[in-house]
Design a protein around this motif. Structure first.
Motif, PDB file in Angstrom:
ATOM      1  N   TYR A   1       0.842  -1.189   0.000  1.00  0.00           N
ATOM      2  CA  TYR A   1       0.000   0.000   0.000  1.00  0.00           C
ATOM      3  C   TYR A   1       0.880   1.243   0.000  1.00  0.00           C
ATOM      4  N   HIS A   2       0.324   2.318  -0.534  1.00  0.00           N
ATOM      5  CA  HIS A   2       1.027   3.600  -0.570  1.00  0.00           C
ATOM      6  C   HIS A   2       0.200   4.628   0.185  1.00  0.00           C
TER       7      HIS A   2
ATOM      8  N   LYS B   1      -7.343  -0.767   5.775  1.00  0.00           N
ATOM      9  CA  LYS B   1      -6.475  -1.472   4.816  1.00  0.00           C
ATOM     10  C   LYS B   1      -6.082  -2.846   5.353  1.00  0.00           C
TER      11      LYS B   1
ATOM     12  N   THR C   1      -7.108  -6.295   3.555  1.00  0.00           N
ATOM     13  CA  THR C   1      -6.092  -7.287   3.186  1.00  0.00           C
ATOM     14  C   THR C   1      -6.453  -8.664   3.719  1.00  0.00           C
TER      15      THR C   1
ATOM     16  N   THR D   1       5.323   3.760   1.761  1.00  0.00           N
ATOM     17  CA  THR D   1       4.832   2.424   1.443  1.00  0.00           C
ATOM     18  C   THR D   1       4.746   1.628   2.731  1.00  0.00           C
TER      19      THR D   1
END
Length: 132
Positions: A5-6, A20, A24, A123
């Motif tokens: 992820y960024h 997130k 995931t 990141t």
């Protein structure tokens, strides 16, 4: 399963990445195991803390600034030694138990990406591993 992820971090802050992590775990299809959230940067970290009251994050940032202020005697040429110290104190990863396809987090807990040397484009990685 391994996901990248960024995150854009315009200021020193704790960025809530709990959604997130949940995403995931859901994508992984793993019902029981562990999720590892990892930050590959030396001036940013990962932590788990309260996500119900935003004043907690504010207080954590104040506390870290007081514990690790910039000092004239620091030699690091980039001038961000205090960010390195904060990252070492907070840590670069968190391990979370996965049960029933969900992260095992307390009622008030969230997972945070901690930016200590803004502004940066960052990141982080989430790896979900099946349990026995």
């Amino acid at each position: 399963m391994f996901f990248e992820y960024h995150i854009s971090a315009p200021r020193a802050d704790f960025y809530d990445i709990t959604s997130k992590v949940r995403e995931t775990i859901a994508k992984s299809g793993i019902t029981d195991g562990i999720a590892v959230v990892y930050c590959p940067h030396t001036t940013a970290g990962i932590t788990i803390n309260e996500n119900a009251d935003p004043d907690v994050v504010r207080d954590l940032l104040i506390g870290l600034d007081k514990a690790f202020p910039d000092r004239a005697e620091f030699r690091h040429a980039e001038g961000n030694s205090s960010a390195h110290l904060k990252t070492s104190a907070v840590g670069s990863s968190a391990t979370i138990i996965v049960n029933g396809s969900k992260p095992v987090l307390g009622t008030w807990q969230g997972v945070y990406f901690c930016e200590f040397d803004p502004p940066r484009e960052r990141t982080f990685f989430v790896k979900v591993v099946r349990g026995e």
